[in-house]
Enzyme design. Structure first.
Site, PDB file in Angstrom:
ATOM      1  N   HIS A 242       0.875  -1.167   0.000  1.00  0.00           N
ATOM      2  CA  HIS A 242       0.000   0.000   0.000  1.00  0.00           C
ATOM      3  C   HIS A 242       0.911   1.216   0.000  1.00  0.00           C
ATOM      4  CE1 HIS A 242      -3.353   2.536   2.104  1.00  0.00           C
ATOM      5  NE2 HIS A 242      -3.155   2.880   0.848  1.00  0.00           N
ATOM      6  N   ASP A 243       0.745   2.095  -0.984  1.00  0.00           N
ATOM      7  CA  ASP A 243       1.704   3.188  -1.137  1.00  0.00           C
ATOM      8  C   ASP A 243       1.811   4.053   0.116  1.00  0.00           C
ATOM      9  OD1 ASP A 243      -0.811   4.350  -1.498  1.00  0.00           O
ATOM     10  OD2 ASP A 243      -0.418   5.032  -3.542  1.00  0.00           O
ATOM     11  N   ASN A 302      -8.619   9.180   5.808  1.00  0.00           N
ATOM     12  CA  ASN A 302      -8.441   9.669   4.440  1.00  0.00           C
ATOM     13  C   ASN A 302      -9.094  11.037   4.290  1.00  0.00           C
ATOM     14  OD1 ASN A 302      -7.821   6.868   4.196  1.00  0.00           O
ATOM     15  ND2 ASN A 302      -8.262   6.965   2.021  1.00  0.00           N
TER      16      ASN A 302
END
Length: 492
Positions: A242-243, A302
């Site tokens: 996951h970046d 997020n």
């Protein structure tokens, strides 16, 4: 590329974001960390009659071209792949891909969450997966996908980095940091949740064995070797795929009490913890508990991020009205402070399209006046992001019982001096900006650690702090103005 010493080695990092991708070569060793871009390319989704899809075949072709360019630069010790989260491909019994993967912004996700929540309530889900409620979480996408004709032929689900790794090596597996974003992962036990998978009527056999960052993920297949020019037997290493997990691994924190903002298309703002926070207060605040390197927890939320600015610029570019980012930022710096502020996370901003018009409509709806000039929109976006960073990090600290001393802002957004300064001003905390290439650095560092060239997570971060260019911002101005802007949003 520089000459490699006997204590250094070169690695290739495939780093795919939601709008662009690149292959980076990195020299890493106990006192060395240098990056060089081998290949960069656009990541352009394709709208087909049945929805918005990722052109994964184009991404794979560009990745191979990048690896070929990396091979020409000198010996490569291993390859690692990171991408965005939640999206996946389905393979049939023969291992063939069943159609191009859907884009997480596709409209098919509308209503899918309600189907899942009718079976497993929100509290029950969060108690197991600890995941922020987002309409495109993998668990919800699967509910939408099951209605399609392809589902009956599906035998294996591979998240995007694992799909690309499979095409390089022929090996099937799922790296754990990305698995933790699916909604089907047990945040406490650190494994697939057989209970949730069963409750939702999914086949457990579709979910491959889990891999940790640093685990071997196979070696390059012969036809990949032939095309790229990399040596036969070149290993692929599972990185923090996951970046954001790779970016957080490269946060140059050398003291406790730090928070991070990994800022690109999304702003991922949060803390690094040793255990998940699964309280109902955390669920109500919509915080996520995702895996990081060495079993750490990325406790974050997020935020819509630079997507807002990117979509504004795409709209202006189509009209021939984009003067370029430097001119926009200069105009934003001169614009009236707090003339208009928005909640970046309002769902109206999620889909692609005419962002300035949507900002106008949203502002009118909450009793504010639209900016009226490109610089005004940019100021609105950046001040609103700084306010979102403030709100998110203060809530995270309260829910986790942490005292914050510094914010590390990494990723492409760290190049935006206005955003960095305004984040410091809004939060009242010092901000260290950089490295901009945190994701690629984290990818390279995990590969280097797997070869014994660097130490633990703390050593990795100290190496980043010693070798990378960082900038420091201290809070300035009247913080009461930020307080008033925040109150305005809360009352809207």
């Amino acid at each position: 590329m520089s000459v490699t010493s006997r204590s250094d080695a070169a690695f290739a990092a495939v780093d795919l974001g939601a709008t662009s991708g690149r292959v980076i070569t990195g020299l890493a060793g106990p006192d060395r960390l240098e990056l060089s871009e081998a290949h960069r390319f656009a990541n352009m989704p394709v709208r087909l009659p049945d929805g918005l899809r990722w052109d994964v075949l184009a991404l794979y072709r560009e990745m191979l071209e990048g690896l070929r360019a990396a091979a020409r630069s000198g010996p490569i010790t291993s390859v690692g792949i990171d991408t965005w989260a939640v999206d996946y491909g389905l393979l049939d019994a023969d291992g063939a891909l069943l159609g191009l993967p859907f884009h997480y912004r596709d409209s098919r996700n509308a209503g899918a969450a309600e189907q899942v929540l009718a079976v497993c309530g929100a509290q029950e889900l969060y108690a197991v997966n600890g995941l922020q409620h987002l309409p495109f979480n993998t668990v919800f996408q699967l509910a939408a996908h099951r209605a399609g004709a392809q589902w009956g032929a599906a035998r294996t689900l591979l998240l995007m980095p694992d799909l690309l790794t499979h095409w390089l090596t022929g090996v099937v597996g799922t790296e754990i940091t990305n698995a933790s974003t699916t909604g089907l992962f047990d945040a406490s036990a650190g494994c697939w949740s057989d209970a949730l998978i069963g409750r939702l009527g999914l086949e457990r056999s579709m979910f491959p064995p889990l891999r940790e960052p640093g685990d071997p993920a196979g070696t390059l297949l012969p036809h990949v070797v032939e095309f790229t020019g990399l040596p036969a037997g070149t290993p692929v290493t599972a990185v923090a795929s996951h970046d954001t997990a790779s970016a957080v691994a490269a946060v140059p924190a050398t003291e406790p009490g730090f928070a991070y903002v990994s800022c690109g298309t999304w702003s991922l703002a949060g803390l690094e913890l040793q255990a998940p926070v699964l309280t109902q207060e955390s669920r109500a605040a919509n915080f996520t508990n995702e895996r990081g390197v060495d079993g750490t927890i990325r406790y974050l939320r997020n935020i819509m991020g630079m997507w807002l600015l990117e979509e504004c610029r795409r709209t202006w570019d189509r009209r021939g009205e984009d003067p370029g980012l430097p001119a926009l930022l200069a105009e934003a710096a001169r614009a009236r402070p707090f003339a208009a502020v928005i909640d970046p996370d309002d769902e109206v901003f999620l889909a692609p399209g005419d962002m300035p018009s949507r900002i106008d409509t949203h502002l009118v709806g909450i009793g504010q006046v639209p900016p009226g000039s490109p610089g005004g929109y940019v100021r609105c976006v950046l001040e609103s992001l700084a306010l979102a960073h403030r709100r998110t990090l203060r809530e995270a600290a309260g829910l986790a019982g942490r005292e914050l001393t510094r914010i590390h802002l990494v990723g492409g957004g760290s190049r935006n001096e206005l955003l960095c300064q305004w984040t410091a001003d809004a939060t009242g905390l010092p901000v260290t900006a950089g490295p901009a290439e945190a994701t690629a650095l984290g990818n390279i560092l995990v590969q280097a650690r797997a070869r014994g060239l660097v130490g633990d997570l703390a050593d990795m971060r100290q190496l980043v702090a010693r070798t990378q260019e960082l900038r420091h911002y201290t809070p300035q101005g009247d913080q009461r103005a930020w307080d008033r802007a925040a109150a305005r949003l809360e009352q809207a």
